[in-house]
Structure formats: structure tokens, C-alpha cells
Design an enzyme around this catalytic site. Structure first.
Site, PDB file in Angstrom:
ATOM      1  CG  ASN A   1      -6.159  -7.748  -5.998  1.00  0.00           C
ATOM      2  OD1 ASN A   1      -6.001  -6.966  -6.935  1.00  0.00           O
ATOM      3  ND2 ASN A   1      -7.070  -7.554  -5.066  1.00  0.00           N
TER       4      ASN A   1
ATOM      5  CB  CYS B   1      -9.600  -4.259   0.544  1.00  0.00           C
ATOM      6  SG  CYS B   1      -7.913  -4.774   0.377  1.00  0.00           S
TER       7      CYS B   1
ATOM      8  CB  THR C   1      14.722   3.998  12.771  1.00  0.00           C
ATOM      9  OG1 THR C   1      15.261   5.212  13.278  1.00  0.00           O
ATOM     10  CG2 THR C   1      15.620   2.833  13.147  1.00  0.00           C
TER      11      THR C   1
ATOM     12  CB  THR D   1      -0.937  -0.005   1.230  1.00  0.00           C
ATOM     13  OG1 THR D   1      -1.768  -1.165   1.143  1.00  0.00           O
ATOM     14  CG2 THR D   1      -1.799   1.242   1.284  1.00  0.00           C
TER      15      THR D   1
ATOM     16  CG  HIS E   1       1.348  -9.478   3.722  1.00  0.00           C
ATOM     17  ND1 HIS E   1       0.081  -9.998   3.599  1.00  0.00           N
ATOM     18  CD2 HIS E   1       1.262  -8.192   3.316  1.00  0.00           C
ATOM     19  CE1 HIS E   1      -0.737  -9.043   3.139  1.00  0.00           C
ATOM     20  NE2 HIS E   1      -0.035  -7.948   2.972  1.00  0.00           N
TER      21      HIS E   1
ATOM     22  CD  GLN F   1      -1.967 -10.904  -5.153  1.00  0.00           C
ATOM     23  OE1 GLN F   1      -1.533 -12.055  -5.241  1.00  0.00           O
ATOM     24  NE2 GLN F   1      -2.552 -10.460  -4.058  1.00  0.00           N
TER      25      GLN F   1
HETATM   26  C1  LIG Z   1      -2.134  -7.051  -1.047  1.00  0.00           C
HETATM   27  C2  LIG Z   1      -2.019  -6.095  -2.184  1.00  0.00           C
HETATM   28  C3  LIG Z   1      -1.600  -4.764  -1.975  1.00  0.00           C
HETATM   29  C4  LIG Z   1      -1.352  -4.195  -0.600  1.00  0.00           C
HETATM   30  O1  LIG Z   1      -0.178  -4.683  -0.022  1.00  0.00           O
HETATM   31  P1  LIG Z   1      -0.003  -4.536   1.587  1.00  0.00           P
HETATM   32  O2  LIG Z   1       1.393  -4.988   1.820  1.00  0.00           O
HETATM   33  O3  LIG Z   1      -1.028  -5.463   2.186  1.00  0.00           O
HETATM   34  O4  LIG Z   1      -0.216  -3.122   1.923  1.00  0.00           O
HETATM   35  C5  LIG Z   1      -1.465  -3.945  -3.066  1.00  0.00           C
HETATM   36  N1  LIG Z   1      -1.717  -4.397  -4.303  1.00  0.00           N
HETATM   37  C6  LIG Z   1      -2.120  -5.652  -4.553  1.00  0.00           C
HETATM   38  C7  LIG Z   1      -2.370  -6.090  -5.957  1.00  0.00           C
HETATM   39  C8  LIG Z   1      -2.285  -6.547  -3.499  1.00  0.00           C
HETATM   40  O5  LIG Z   1      -2.700  -7.783  -3.744  1.00  0.00           O
END
Ligand SMILES: *Cc1c(COP(=O)(O)O)cnc(C)c1O
Length: 388
Positions: free
Chosen positions: A152, A326, A238, A73, A202, A180
């Protein structure tokens, strides 16, 4: 958790045990601040540098082109707002697509309130952006094109190299949200030709709250976080040392494992698709297996609600999602499916399966076994179901 069948890897992935092991010392004795000059600091600085190199290597970038962020994000926000404000004098027009993640769409919506103009390009039935429309939307004021590499929800892969060629011809910066695609298909910033690329820890078996933005050398950018001279003066604060170490390890593992993972996941995903198609009538398959990342399958089941399907699968220990994570909890149908021309009623019945490194054939077979009965029961109760 051991009996749970987790098929929501596009929402998040479990942290790989090797990633966790690499991080642990940095939550313990190796607590130094990378900016400090004594031993603890040097140790942290060296580890952060090595991790940055691994992230760079995964996407064929230089370490100096990697800005570590708090996730996908922030990387999307930094890319879009950073370029928009740096190039404000040159123009105020931004082009994106109708199927972007909310991190991109809402950044663009916010920029509209700041005096920028944004065009949202449509997609075809496979969820792939209309390149002709994009070409025709460019004006002399266009400063940025931002289109995701893989969606996604549907997994659809977008023609980023072609978009970059168009951007280069017209002197327009190109950003891609590759959150993705990284770790699922080859992602090489030289081949893609982009100026900016976002990724997230993640989604690739790393920790949450850490990601990166690739900024090609020479790309003009404004910072969002002003503070110390961290990240080459582009993001003060930091460093999230354990997070960066985890991201680096996840990147290293992705480089080693993603090819084999992809082949296995593709075959399991196709087995799931065929199993569902054979046993559940009246569905729309929103994922074209030939044009998508290998782990993703989105379908729409007519006459039932995706949330109801989710809850019934959850009761059997099968975890999937409906629409985009989301917006889950809200009953808005997926903006991605609507952009693809799926009718609103049908879009309400969407289910996304996203496979991962540990998904087994036995798990997929269990889903194929249980899914049709869930749909039969829900349809029997649904007032929408036509009388046969
Ligand atoms: C999960 C996702 C994000 C957001 O990433 P975060 O690390 O959860 O903020 C942005 N773009 C896509 C396509 C995602 O699947």
C-alpha cells in the site's frame, strides 16, 4: 471539494456514482433480510447472490468461494486466524513479510501471544520479498504463508504465484492481501494459485465497511463470527445488503475499467515521477515503476518531515499521505521503508502519491509546479539541511 486534488487513492477512493445508485434502493424500499422467505427477503437474497457473482468474476473465483466481510481488515484477520486455529494440530509456524499492512502484522503479533511462531521475511531495495529467505524459513511446522500482493505504501508487486508454488510443494496454505492490487492489475486466483485472498470495497470505488475473503474450496478454516448459517456457516450475521450490492457493482466496474484506468494512471504517475526528479534534488524514489502497481509513487525527501510536506500541500488543496495512513498522526517512520533499508531520518520525509480513476494531467502538472517550491522552503527552514 471540486478544487481539491485528491492523490490518496490507496487510503480510500470516492464511491463511484453508479455504485451509489445501485445501493440506494437497498437503503430504501428493498430493506428485506436475505434469510426471509417472503418477497422482500427473496429480493434481497437474489441481489446479494448476483453481487457475490460479480465479486467472484472479478478474481476468477466461484461465488461459493467468496465470504463477504466488513472490509480488508476483517478478511485478513479471518484468513490468518482462521487457518492458524484450524491447522493448530499440524503446526504452529507462520511466515509473513516485514512490509505487510497492520491488519496482517498485528494479527500475526497476536497469534505469537497465542503460542504460534511467526517469521517476518525481509525485502530488497525495491520493496520485494526475498524468496530465497522465505524458502529457507519453511519448517515442518509451517502451516501458513501470508504475503501481500501489492504494498500500500510503495506499490511494490510481490511474486505471489511463485510463493504459491512453494506453498503447494510443501503442503502449506497461502494467503495474499490483494486489497491494493485488485482493480489496478489483473488479479486471478487461479493464476496466483493462492488458497485465500483479501479484498476491500472502499479501495475499488465501492463503499467502506465491506470487503471479501476468497477461500478456495477445500481450505480448512475456523470461523471468527459464530451465529446464523450466513456465508456458508463461515461468518454469522445478517448480510450488509447495501454494502454487498455496492461491492458487487464496484467489482463489475473494476472489471470493465481497470485496464484503461491502469494505462492512464501509469502514464500520469511516470510523468509525476519525472517532474519531481527533474525539479527536486536529493530524494529517494521508493517506488520502482517497473515493479509496482501503476497508480502509486512513494518518495523520500531528505532533510524535511513528511508531515510538514503534507500540511503545505493540503494548504494548496492537494491531498496526499506520508508513510502509512494507519500510522499518520504518529511520528513513527514507515516500517515498509525501514525494511527496504531506507535510513530512519530519510524515512521521516516520505510522501505517497496515489492516483485514481479521475486524476487528470492538469492535476499532475499542478503538483509538479507547486511541489519543488514547498520543498525548497521547508529545506531552507530545516536545521537538517546541509549548508551548500
Ligand atoms: C486498506 C488496506 C487494508 C484494510 O482494508 P479496510 O477495508 O480498510 O479494513 C488492508 N490491507 C491493505 C494492503 C490495505 O491497503
Amino acid at each position: 471539494m471540486s478544487n481539491i486534488i485528491y492523490l490518496d487513492h490507496n487510503a480510500t477512493t470516492p464511491v463511484d456514482s453508479e455504485v451509489r445508485d445501485a445501493m440506494l434502493p437497498f437503503l430504501g424500499d428493498n430493506f428485506g433480510n436475505p434469510s426471509s422467505i417472503y418477497a422482500h427477503g427473496r429480493e434481497a437474497r437474489q441481489a446479494v447472490g448476483a453481487a457475490r457473482e460479480k465479486v467472484a468474476k472479478l478474481i476468477n473465483a466461484q461465488p461459493e468461494e467468496i465470504i463477504v466481510t466488513s472490509g480488508g481488515t476483517e478478511a485478513d484477520n479471518l484468513a490468518i486466524k482462521g487457518v492458524a486455529f484450524a491447522l493448530r494440530e499440524k503446526g504452529n509456524h507462520i511466515i509473513t513479510s516485514a512490509i505487510e499492512h497492520h491488519a496482517v502484522l498485528k494479527s500475526c503479533k497476536w497469534l505469537e501471544k497465542q503460542g504460534f511462531a511467526v517469521s517476518y521475511i525481509g525485502v530488497d531495495r525495491d520493496g520485494i520479498i526475498n524468496i530465497e529467505e522465505l524458502r529457507q524459513t519453511i519448517t515442518d511446522k509451517t502451516i501458513l504463508i501470508t504475503v501481500m500482493h501489492a504494498n500500500n505504501e510503495t506499490g511494490a508487486i510481490q511474486p505471489i504465484a511463485e510463493i504459491s508454488r512453494i506453498g503447494k510443494e510443501r503442503g502449506i496454505a497461502v494467503h495474499t492481501d490483494a486489497v491494493q492490487s485488485v482493480g489496478k492489475i489483473p488479479v486471478n486466483v487461479a493464476d496466483l494459485g493462492v488458497n485465500l485472498l483479501s479484498l476491500s470495497g472502499h479501495k475499488i470505488y465501492g463503499p467502506k465497511g465491506v470487503g471479501a475473503l476468497f477461500i478456495k474450496k477445500g481450505t480448512r478454516m475456523m470461523s471468527l463470527f459464530h451465529g446464523g448459517s450466513h456465508e456458508w456457516n463461515r461468518r454469522g450475521g445478517t448480510e450488509n445488503v447495501p454494502g454487498i450490492i455496492g461491492l458487487g457493482k464496484a467489482a463489475e466496474l473494476a472489471l470493465m475499467k481497470s485496464h484503461a484506468d491502469a494505462e492512464r494512471e501509469r502514464s500520469l504517475r511516470n510523468r509525476l515521477l519525472n517532474g519531481i526528479k527533474e525539479n527536486v534534488p536529493d530524494i529517494i524514489v521508493a517506488t520502482n515503476p517497473e515493479k509496482s502497481i501503476p497508480n502509486t509513487l512513494m518518495i523520500c525527501v531528505k532533510w524535511v518531515e513528511g508531515e510538514a510536506i503534507l500540511l503545505h500541500l493540503d494548504a494548496l488543496g492537494i491531498e496526499v499521505s506520508s508513510g502509512s495512513a494507519c500510522t499518520s498522526g504518529s511520528l513513527d517512520p514507515s516500517h515498509v521503508l525501514l525494511a527496504m533499508g531506507v535510513p530512519v531520518e530519510t524515512a521521516h520525509g516520505s510522501v505517497r502519491f496515489s492516483l485514481g480513476r479521475t486524476t487528470t494531467a492538469a492535476e499532475i502538472d499542478r503538483v509538479i509546479e507547486t511541489f519543488p517550491a514547498i520543498i525548497r522552503n521547508l529545506r531552507a527552514m530545516s536545521p537538517e539541511t546541509p549548508v551548500q
